[in-house]
Design a protein around this motif. Structure first.
Motif, short mmCIF file in Angstrom:
data_model
loop_
_atom_site.label_atom_id
_atom_site.label_comp_id
_atom_site.label_asym_id
_atom_site.label_seq_id
_atom_site.Cartn_x
_atom_site.Cartn_y
_atom_site.Cartn_z
N GLN A 282 1.10 -1.26 -0.01
CA GLN A 282 0.16 -0.04 -0.08
C GLN A 282 0.97 1.17 0.04
O GLN A 282 1.81 1.25 0.63
CB GLN A 282 -0.67 0.12 1.35
CG GLN A 282 -1.95 1.03 1.23
CD GLN A 282 -2.97 0.93 2.33
OE1 GLN A 282 -2.64 0.66 3.80
NE2 GLN A 282 -4.24 0.67 2.04
N CYS A 283 0.63 2.35 -0.91
CA CYS A 283 1.17 3.49 -0.40
C CYS A 283 0.77 4.12 0.64
O CYS A 283 -0.26 4.43 1.17
CB CYS A 283 0.67 4.67 -1.74
SG CYS A 283 1.36 6.14 -1.66
N GLU A 284 1.96 4.54 1.44
CA GLU A 284 1.67 5.01 2.86
C GLU A 284 1.65 6.58 2.71
O GLU A 284 1.15 7.22 3.68
CB GLU A 284 2.96 4.90 3.62
CG GLU A 284 3.59 3.46 3.82
CD GLU A 284 4.63 3.34 4.76
OE1 GLU A 284 4.92 4.06 5.59
OE2 GLU A 284 5.40 2.50 4.22
N ARG A 285 1.45 7.27 1.47
CA ARG A 285 1.02 8.59 1.41
C ARG A 285 -0.47 8.82 0.93
O ARG A 285 -1.11 9.42 1.52
CB ARG A 285 2.06 9.39 0.65
CG ARG A 285 1.85 10.83 0.32
CD ARG A 285 2.89 11.42 -0.27
NE ARG A 285 2.92 12.91 -0.47
CZ ARG A 285 2.15 13.61 -1.30
NH1 ARG A 285 1.30 12.82 -2.18
NH2 ARG A 285 2.13 14.92 -1.32
N CYS A 286 -0.65 8.09 -0.06
CA CYS A 286 -2.18 8.38 -0.52
C CYS A 286 -3.27 7.16 -0.20
O CYS A 286 -4.20 7.33 -0.55
CB CYS A 286 -2.22 8.59 -1.99
SG CYS A 286 -1.62 7.24 -3.14
N GLY A 287 -2.60 6.01 0.19
CA GLY A 287 -3.33 4.82 0.82
C GLY A 287 -3.72 4.01 -0.52
O GLY A 287 -4.36 3.05 -0.43
N LEU A 328 5.89 3.83 -1.45
CA LEU A 328 5.04 4.88 -1.90
C LEU A 328 4.70 4.41 -3.38
O LEU A 328 5.55 3.77 -3.95
CB LEU A 328 5.98 6.15 -2.01
CG LEU A 328 6.46 6.87 -0.69
CD1 LEU A 328 7.22 8.05 -0.79
CD2 LEU A 328 5.08 7.27 0.25
N CYS A 329 3.65 4.87 -3.92
CA CYS A 329 3.19 4.57 -5.23
C CYS A 329 4.34 5.66 -6.02
O CYS A 329 4.90 6.51 -5.54
CB CYS A 329 1.76 4.99 -5.57
SG CYS A 329 1.45 6.70 -5.62
N ALA A 330 4.43 5.41 -7.27
CA ALA A 330 5.22 6.17 -8.05
C ALA A 330 4.98 7.52 -8.14
O ALA A 330 5.88 8.43 -8.00
CB ALA A 330 5.41 5.42 -9.77
N ASN A 331 3.60 8.00 -8.20
CA ASN A 331 3.20 9.42 -8.28
C ASN A 331 3.64 9.86 -6.69
O ASN A 331 4.29 11.21 -6.70
CB ASN A 331 1.92 9.48 -8.42
CG ASN A 331 1.32 9.11 -9.89
OD1 ASN A 331 2.23 9.16 -10.65
ND2 ASN A 331 0.28 8.77 -9.88
N CYS A 332 3.51 9.35 -5.59
CA CYS A 332 3.87 10.14 -4.51
C CYS A 332 5.29 9.93 -4.16
O CYS A 332 5.58 11.05 -3.66
CB CYS A 332 3.06 9.21 -3.34
SG CYS A 332 1.23 9.56 -3.17
N HIS A 333 6.08 9.17 -4.62
CA HIS A 333 7.32 9.10 -4.73
C HIS A 333 8.03 10.30 -5.30
O HIS A 333 8.84 11.13 -4.77
CB HIS A 333 7.94 7.81 -5.18
CG HIS A 333 9.35 7.53 -4.54
ND1 HIS A 333 10.17 6.69 -5.35
CD2 HIS A 333 10.28 8.25 -3.77
CE1 HIS A 333 11.27 6.35 -4.51
NE2 HIS A 333 11.29 7.63 -3.51
#
Ligand SMILES: [Zn+2]
Length: 347
Positions: A282-287, A328-333
């Motif tokens: 799971q992306c820890e920033r956007c879920g 993190l997902c690639a966008n959030c990263h």
């Protein structure tokens, strides 16, 4: 005239297990009902472990009433003299029940040695000084979890400095990877760390090693990823780099840092730990849960971000713990790195 042998746990409690020494050897009485010789298993395991530690050669014979008249040689139980004690006990129980309708009865047994007198056997199993600080059998997970990151660090340093943990065999399937890329036997590292954490004489039978075990999870959480022996580190230890970060720091410097601190093995350990905990990435920033939102290959968009000290600011010898890493997902990263650059530029 048989005499009782008192076996005690490492805390000094006498075991509920009747053990006698007679002119043949040690007799361990059968277990029955709810309370009669309740600690039979612990007593048998303790005796075998202590005799093994003393390097005594011994045999175990069935000694229950129906067979007592038969010659000793015909009632000798076959079981291995090496390997984990819990397995050996189970094999022993199967052997003592062979040919009977019961398969789990804990029967009266007799332990003999051709080289050591019965009274010397009794003294060995009752008073072994090394055994007082040596718990028998598997330790509970709560005990293993008392191993901290610092215990693991010191164990790694001791092994790198040339010390050994001779009770533990060299690793067969897995290596622990140090920040400098050295490989150590995971079980030796954990054994040394455990000795210090619990002030015991740690033994291989105290814990199991392998993917998903507390041993491996504790080592990896401390920042020491575990890889298969035949596994090579892809791309010389460089994970795919973020273009913004590369532009910000200069490729040469970045590559050096990534090689030192961002081993794909550590990223793989982070992914394993998250999957063990949540069941998915799971992306820890956007879920975002990409395996649900983006299909079966969705997890490919999850990248591992170093959330603690900036990689570029790390002192030499800094050990990255799994808790320093974020999924993190690639966008959030991409956004997080843009934020880091922005923050640095405005000061
Ligand atoms: Zn995200």
């Amino acid at each position: 005239m048989p005499t009782d042998v008192i076996l005690r746990t490492e805390t000094g409690e006498p075991l509920n297990a009747r053990v006698e020494v007679d002119d043949r050897g040690l007799v361990i009485h059968s277990r029955s009902g709810t309370d009669r010789n309740r600690d039979y298993r612990q007593a048998v395991e303790m005796i075998l472990v202590r005799l093994d530690a003393a390097k005594v050669r011994y045999d175990v014979h069935l000694d229950s009433r129906p067979v007592q008249d038969q010659p000793l040689a015909s009632r000798r139980l076959n079981f291995p003299h090496g390997g984990p004690i819990a397995e050996r006990f189970n094999i022993l129980v199967r052997a003592m029940n062979a040919g009977s309708s019961s398969n789990g009865a804990w029967r009266r047994i007799l332990i003999t040695s051709t080289g050591v007198s019965p009274t010397a056997l009794a003294a060995l199993v009752a008073n072994s000084p090394a055994a007082t600080a040596r718990p028998i059998g598997r330790l509970p997970h709560a005990a293993l979890r008392r191993v901290t990151h610092e215990h693991v660090d010191r164990a790694v340093r001791r092994l790198l400095a040339g010390e050994d943990a001779p009770s533990f065999d060299p690793s067969r399937d897995f290596d622990l990877l140090t920040p400098d890329g050295e490989r150590l036997a995971p079980k030796k590292v954990f054994g040394l760390a455990l000795e210090e954490a619990l002030t015991i004489d740690a033994r291989p039978e105290h814990f199991t090693a392998g993917l998903g075990t507390p041993c491996f999870r504790i080592l990896e959480a401390a920042g020491y990823p575990i890889i298969r022996k035949d596994e090579t580190i892809p791309g010389s230890g460089i994970e795919p780099m973020d273009p913004d970060l590369a532009a910000a720091e200069g490729e040469r410097k970045l590559v050096a840092h990534l090689r030192r601190e961002r081993k794909p093995a550590l990223a793989a350990a982070k992914r394993r730990a998250v999957i063990a905990e949540l069941g998915y990435l799971q992306c820890e920033r956007c879920g975002l849960t990409p395996s649900q939102a983006l299909g079966p290959h969705g997890d490919a968009v999850i990248e591992i971000h170093h959330a603690g000290t900036r990689v570029a600011d790390m002192a030499a010898g800094h050990i990255t713990r799994l808790a320093d890493l974020m999924c993190l997902c690639a966008n959030c990263h991409r956004i997080v790195h843009r934020e880091i650059r922005g923050g640095a530029a405005s000061t």
